[in-house]
Design a protein around this motif. Structure first.
Motif, mmCIF file in Angstrom:
data_model
loop_
_atom_site.group_PDB
_atom_site.id
_atom_site.type_symbol
_atom_site.label_atom_id
_atom_site.label_comp_id
_atom_site.label_asym_id
_atom_site.label_seq_id
_atom_site.Cartn_x
_atom_site.Cartn_y
_atom_site.Cartn_z
ATOM 1 N N GLU A 1 -8.807 -0.059 2.052
ATOM 2 C CA GLU A 1 -9.163 -1.553 1.382
ATOM 3 C C GLU A 1 -8.247 -2.647 1.534
ATOM 4 O OE1 GLU A 1 -9.202 -0.958 -2.911
ATOM 5 O OE2 GLU A 1 -10.573 0.607 -2.956
ATOM 6 N N VAL B 1 0.909 -0.979 0.127
ATOM 7 C CA VAL B 1 0.311 0.024 0.139
ATOM 8 C C VAL B 1 1.021 1.266 -0.008
ATOM 9 C CG1 VAL B 1 -1.639 1.270 1.348
ATOM 10 C CG2 VAL B 1 -1.712 -1.076 1.314
ATOM 11 N N GLY C 1 -3.068 8.176 0.255
ATOM 12 C CA GLY C 1 -3.120 6.636 0.198
ATOM 13 C C GLY C 1 -3.987 6.225 1.229
ATOM 14 N N ASP D 1 -6.726 3.542 -0.045
ATOM 15 C CA ASP D 1 -5.908 2.294 -0.449
ATOM 16 C C ASP D 1 -5.624 1.323 0.759
ATOM 17 O OD1 ASP D 1 -6.126 2.624 -3.001
ATOM 18 O OD2 ASP D 1 -4.002 3.585 -2.834
#
Length: 449
Positions: free
Chosen positions: A159, A144, A153, A156
């Motif tokens: 997730e 990531v 970020g 991300d």
């Protein structure tokens, strides 16, 4: 109130652990300084990330020191935090690249049972590209990429954390399919008139679906929720799939498309065969399509109550399946009778067991111990006299299980050796005959241009 899941942040000194901790808790609870080793004790806080709530632990920088020294005792605290966590965030400094201490931490984490998410911090701009590429060799998949300082970020990161932190007591639109209590999504497919709707009616104990001798009566995929021995099952009856040349009628074309669509939403797919007709080429094409879609496959021979030469028929179908579906040998083959109901309990039981294998995740440590044994027992070849070096393997996903193999010159690894590894994963790590994906990755030289 349910206890929050726990995330431990680990990494060598000065990679930005405390900065990420402060970003997640939204307060400056942790000291942040350019000097390495500022954090000596574990600090804990309640984190909030795009609606995801969890407890986060900021650990001391992991150092290679004697256990009796201060850095050594700090390392012991870090190891204890990781053991207690639901998932560990392994931070590296993308701008500095991978250093020996990163590799040592990676070796230790691969032996741990705690899931690991690799995070490349300070990845903003081009300066971090080389470190991101180097980090693939650590064996934890794609990192990531984020900037803890600038808050880039984080979506991300959300997730990547979500699969490890979702809890059964949290509201969700769909039950977690890896939860054994979740409904088994079971699609029944096959050629027209194999007895699919009759079988489902027998399971339900009522004439819920239209049946008849005319091929193609079922036009739509029908999902029906059902309880079997206290366990939830979602049955999906589909239109029969014929050879493409025979699919002339527009309505039947739509029905076949709907059946394929139903496969996409299933976890386990039962290919129903007519025992009085045996296995035909179209059956293998349907089976291959199911496997290509990554679904767990089972084969059921229907009308077993009227089959002739049953033993020879079963053995013949078994041999034809192993030959025609060479990429997944040993697909479960069962016998049922939609008319009498015999074999249905065994079929559903096998469906739950197959889904469990399809959803299985192997701890990184166990996976790499198997991998080292497999490579030692059968080393990869050396095309042109240059040996292919295989470094690590990591499980990137489940349902279907997908693995990433890291090494040098892996683009020259023969298909036969890849099959050797995939077959070993199935046989020795509890995946049975579900489809397994293997992806090869070689770290690229960022300065090659």
């Amino acid at each position: 109130m349910a206890q929050l899941p726990t995330v431990a942040i680990i990494g060598r000194p000065n990679v930005g652990k405390s900065t990420l901790f402060n970003r997640l808790v939204g307060k400056r609870l942790a000291l942040v300084d350019d000097r390495p080793g500022v954090t000596r004790d574990r600090r804990e806080g309640e984190a909030h990330l795009l609606g995801l709530d969890f407890r986060v632990i900021d650990t001391a920088g992991y150092e290679d020191e004697d256990a009796q020294s201060l850095p050594g005792r700090m390392r012991q605290q870090t190891e204890a935090a990781v053991r207690q966590a639901d998932v560990a965030l392994f931070l590296i400094d993308a701008r500095a690249g991978i250093v020996p201490l990163d590799e040592e931490i990676a070796r230790w984490l691969r032996g741990s049972t705690t899931p690991v998410v690799l995070v490349a911090n300070k990845a903003e701009g081009r300066a971090g590209e080389g470190g991101v590429i180097e980090s693939l060799a650590l064996g934890f998949g794609d990192p990531v990429q984020l900037s803890a300082e600038h808050g880039e970020g984080l979506a991300d990161l959300f997730e990547a954390l979500l699969p490890h932190l979702e809890r059964d007591d949290e509201p969700a639109p769909e039950p977690d399919a890896e939860d054994p209590a979740a409904p088994l999504k079971l699609a029944i497919v096959g050629r027209p008139n194999a007895g699919k709707s009759t079988l489902i009616n027998r399971m339900l104990g009522e004439d819920r679906l239209i049946t008849g001798p005319e091929a193609g009566i079922t036009r739509d995929s029908i999902a029906i929720d059902w309880e079997w021995q206290g366990r939830q099952v979602r049955l999906i009856d589909t239109a029969g799939m014929r050879k493409r040349a025979q699919v002339q009628d527009k309505l039947e074309k739509l029905a076949v498309a709907d059946a394929l669509h139903a496969v996409d939403f299933a976890e386990v797919v039962v290919l129903l065969l007519d025992a009085t007709r045996g296995l035909e080429a179209q059956d293998l094409k349907i089976a291959d399509r199911v496997l290509q879609e990554g679904r767990a496959l089972m084969i059921a021979l229907n009308k077993w109550d009227v089959a002739e030469n049953a033993s020879a028929l079963f053995n013949g179908v078994r041999a034809a399946l192993d030959e025609g579906l060479a990429q997944v040998r040993g697909v479960p083959l069962l016998t049922v009778s939609a008319v009498t109901g015999k074999g249905i309990d065994a079929l559903i039981e096998a469906g739950f067991a197959t889904r469990e294998a399809w959803s299985r995740r192997v701890p990184t440590g166990e996976l790499n111990r198997w991998f080292e044994r497999a490579v030692e027992a059968n080393p990869p070849p050396a095309p042109g006299g240059k040996r292919i070096k295989l470094r690590y393997v990591t499980q990137a996903k489940t349902r279907p299980p997908g693995f990433v193999l890291f090494g040098t010159r892996v683009d020259q690894l023969p298909e036969s050796y890849q099959r050797y590894l995939v077959n070993g994963i199935r046989r020795e790590l509890g995946f049975g005959a579900v489809p397994v994906r293997l992806t090869l990755r070689a770290p690229k030289n960022p300065f090659s241009k």
